[in-house]
Design a protein around this motif. Structure first.
Motif, PDB file in Angstrom:
ATOM      1  N   GLU A  28      22.900  29.900  -0.345  1.00  0.00           N
ATOM      2  CA  GLU A  28      21.641  29.973  -0.515  1.00  0.00           C
ATOM      3  C   GLU A  28      21.149  31.197  -1.455  1.00  0.00           C
ATOM      4  O   GLU A  28      20.295  30.919  -2.252  1.00  0.00           O
ATOM      5  N   ARG A  29      21.656  32.251  -1.415  1.00  0.00           N
ATOM      6  CA  ARG A  29      21.571  33.415  -2.369  1.00  0.00           C
ATOM      7  C   ARG A  29      21.810  32.935  -3.659  1.00  0.00           C
ATOM      8  O   ARG A  29      21.027  33.303  -4.709  1.00  0.00           O
ATOM      9  N   THR A  30      22.724  32.057  -3.997  1.00  0.00           N
ATOM     10  CA  THR A  30      23.062  31.736  -5.468  1.00  0.00           C
ATOM     11  C   THR A  30      21.871  30.794  -5.798  1.00  0.00           C
ATOM     12  O   THR A  30      21.244  30.660  -7.004  1.00  0.00           O
ATOM     13  N   GLN A  31      21.197  29.791  -5.121  1.00  0.00           N
ATOM     14  CA  GLN A  31      20.393  29.225  -5.413  1.00  0.00           C
ATOM     15  C   GLN A  31      18.983  29.814  -5.712  1.00  0.00           C
ATOM     16  O   GLN A  31      18.306  29.629  -6.449  1.00  0.00           O
ATOM     17  N   VAL A  32      18.572  30.822  -4.606  1.00  0.00           N
ATOM     18  CA  VAL A  32      17.552  31.533  -4.989  1.00  0.00           C
ATOM     19  C   VAL A  32      17.668  32.346  -6.172  1.00  0.00           C
ATOM     20  O   VAL A  32      16.643  32.618  -7.236  1.00  0.00           O
ATOM     21  N   GLN A  33      18.770  33.052  -6.671  1.00  0.00           N
ATOM     22  CA  GLN A  33      19.005  33.475  -7.784  1.00  0.00           C
ATOM     23  C   GLN A  33      18.931  32.693  -8.898  1.00  0.00           C
ATOM     24  O   GLN A  33      18.294  33.124  -9.890  1.00  0.00           O
ATOM     25  N   ALA A  34      19.309  31.425  -8.750  1.00  0.00           N
ATOM     26  CA  ALA A  34      19.199  30.580 -10.146  1.00  0.00           C
ATOM     27  C   ALA A  34      17.678  30.082 -10.312  1.00  0.00           C
ATOM     28  O   ALA A  34      17.329  29.613 -11.299  1.00  0.00           O
ATOM     29  N   THR A  90      14.590  31.720  -9.351  1.00  0.00           N
ATOM     30  CA  THR A  90      13.483  32.748  -9.069  1.00  0.00           C
ATOM     31  C   THR A  90      13.980  33.751  -9.997  1.00  0.00           C
ATOM     32  O   THR A  90      15.117  34.182 -10.582  1.00  0.00           O
ATOM     33  N   ASP A  91      12.747  34.583 -10.488  1.00  0.00           N
ATOM     34  CA  ASP A  91      12.898  35.930 -11.225  1.00  0.00           C
ATOM     35  C   ASP A  91      13.633  36.787 -10.529  1.00  0.00           C
ATOM     36  O   ASP A  91      12.980  37.178  -9.364  1.00  0.00           O
ATOM     37  N   VAL A  92      14.460  37.657 -10.999  1.00  0.00           N
ATOM     38  CA  VAL A  92      15.042  38.722 -10.176  1.00  0.00           C
ATOM     39  C   VAL A  92      13.926  39.707  -9.896  1.00  0.00           C
ATOM     40  O   VAL A  92      14.070  40.516  -8.910  1.00  0.00           O
ATOM     41  N   LEU A  93      13.109  40.134 -10.633  1.00  0.00           N
ATOM     42  CA  LEU A  93      12.125  41.358 -10.699  1.00  0.00           C
ATOM     43  C   LEU A  93      11.093  40.967  -9.665  1.00  0.00           C
ATOM     44  O   LEU A  93      10.810  41.622  -8.791  1.00  0.00           O
ATOM     45  N   THR A  94      10.270  39.814  -9.893  1.00  0.00           N
ATOM     46  CA  THR A  94       9.207  39.352  -9.115  1.00  0.00           C
ATOM     47  C   THR A  94       9.652  38.555  -7.926  1.00  0.00           C
ATOM     48  O   THR A  94       8.880  38.514  -6.972  1.00  0.00           O
ATOM     49  N   GLY A  95      10.818  38.022  -7.937  1.00  0.00           N
ATOM     50  CA  GLY A  95      10.925  36.756  -6.815  1.00  0.00           C
ATOM     51  C   GLY A  95      10.109  35.454  -7.154  1.00  0.00           C
ATOM     52  O   GLY A  95      10.087  34.722  -6.085  1.00  0.00           O
ATOM     53  N   LEU A  96       9.350  35.423  -8.241  1.00  0.00           N
ATOM     54  CA  LEU A  96       8.593  34.114  -8.407  1.00  0.00           C
ATOM     55  C   LEU A  96       9.738  33.130  -8.996  1.00  0.00           C
ATOM     56  O   LEU A  96      10.607  33.526  -9.456  1.00  0.00           O
ATOM     57  N   LEU A  97       9.262  31.960  -9.076  1.00  0.00           N
ATOM     58  CA  LEU A  97      10.017  30.828  -9.572  1.00  0.00           C
ATOM     59  C   LEU A  97      10.091  31.013 -10.883  1.00  0.00           C
ATOM     60  O   LEU A  97       8.978  31.567 -11.730  1.00  0.00           O
ATOM     61  N   ASN A  98      11.243  30.807 -11.732  1.00  0.00           N
ATOM     62  CA  ASN A  98      11.335  31.054 -13.146  1.00  0.00           C
ATOM     63  C   ASN A  98      11.026  29.716 -13.636  1.00  0.00           C
ATOM     64  O   ASN A  98      10.389  28.852 -12.951  1.00  0.00           O
ATOM     65  N   ARG A  99      11.048  29.571 -15.132  1.00  0.00           N
ATOM     66  CA  ARG A  99      10.215  28.376 -15.676  1.00  0.00           C
ATOM     67  C   ARG A  99      10.926  26.987 -15.301  1.00  0.00           C
ATOM     68  O   ARG A  99      10.037  26.259 -15.255  1.00  0.00           O
TER      69      ARG A  99
END
Length: 229
Positions: A173-179, A181-190
């Protein structure tokens, strides 16, 4: 010779039962994709280990500083241990399963002795993953009928395999979140936003909000990127 043979047969039967329990438990835990699924498997396994022995699974939260009850025996319920943190448990501190024959013993866990009512026997199995404590599997029974070796062995197996599964699920689950989301804001990445929008464009109404910070480059240049972050 007859007694020796009978002892050997009993030992072989016990080993066979333990191996069968371990194999079946491993297979069903592999199908548990989430912690909730894992807890459901553990509850079923508790009933398989003993139909009337009180059991509960206490699992640490994300801070690993507090223990919360994740599940209990579906029929007998849980013994309601009052331990609040992983290292408040003797079994966790020692890193090995502990069997208490009676809560009246001088060296019994204080949480057993102070629980009130009749004296009890207990089994406590720590849950670990990659050397980190995740919680404890706790079971109690009457002093007159303490957990037999078979039950202790199966509880130990249940604790080991459960710790491994919970640790694996959390790591995934941590790996999925890191993949995603943006590390700084926690928002979804592109990539994650594009996947979400593709689902929305199939008939689901949605809106997009864009924000901008004026003169943000000046802030970074003046105070540094760490302050800007």
């Amino acid at each position: 010779m007859a007694d020796t043979l009978q002892t050997m047969i009993a030992r072989l039967q016990s080993d066979q039962d333990r191996d069968a329990f371990s194999r079946q438990l491993s297979e069903v835990l592999e199908m548990a994709d989430t912690e909730v699924d894992t807890y459901a498997v553990v509850s079923r396994a508790m009933a398989s280990v003993s139909p009337d022995m009180k059991m509960e699974l206490l699992v640490s939260d994300s801070s690993r500083a507090h223990l919360e009850r994740a599940t209990a025996h579906p029929a007998a319920g849980g013994p309601c241990c009052t331990v609040e943190s992983p290292y408040g448990c003797m079994a966790v501190r020692r890193g090995n399963p502990i069997v208490f024959d009676t809560s009246d013993a001088l060296n019994a866990c204080s949480r057993l002795a102070g629980r009130g009512g009749d004296a009890v026997s207990a089994v406590c199995v720590p849950l670990t993953f990659m050397g980190r404590s995740l919680g404890v599997l706790h079971a109690t029974g009457p002093v007159a009928a303490p957990a037999p070796p078979r039950v202790v062995s199966q509880l130990t197996t249940l604790g080991i395999l459960t710790g491994s599964r919970i640790g694996t699920v959390r790591a995934f689950e941590r790996t999925q979140v890191q993949a995603n989301t943006d590390v700084l804001t926690g928002l979804l990445n592109r990539r994650s936003v594009e996947a979400r929008v593709r689902r929305f464009t199939q008939g689901t109404p949605y809106a997009v909000i864009l924000t901008d910070l004026d003169r943000f480059k000046k802030l970074n240049d003046t105070h540094g990127h760490e302050a800007g972050d």
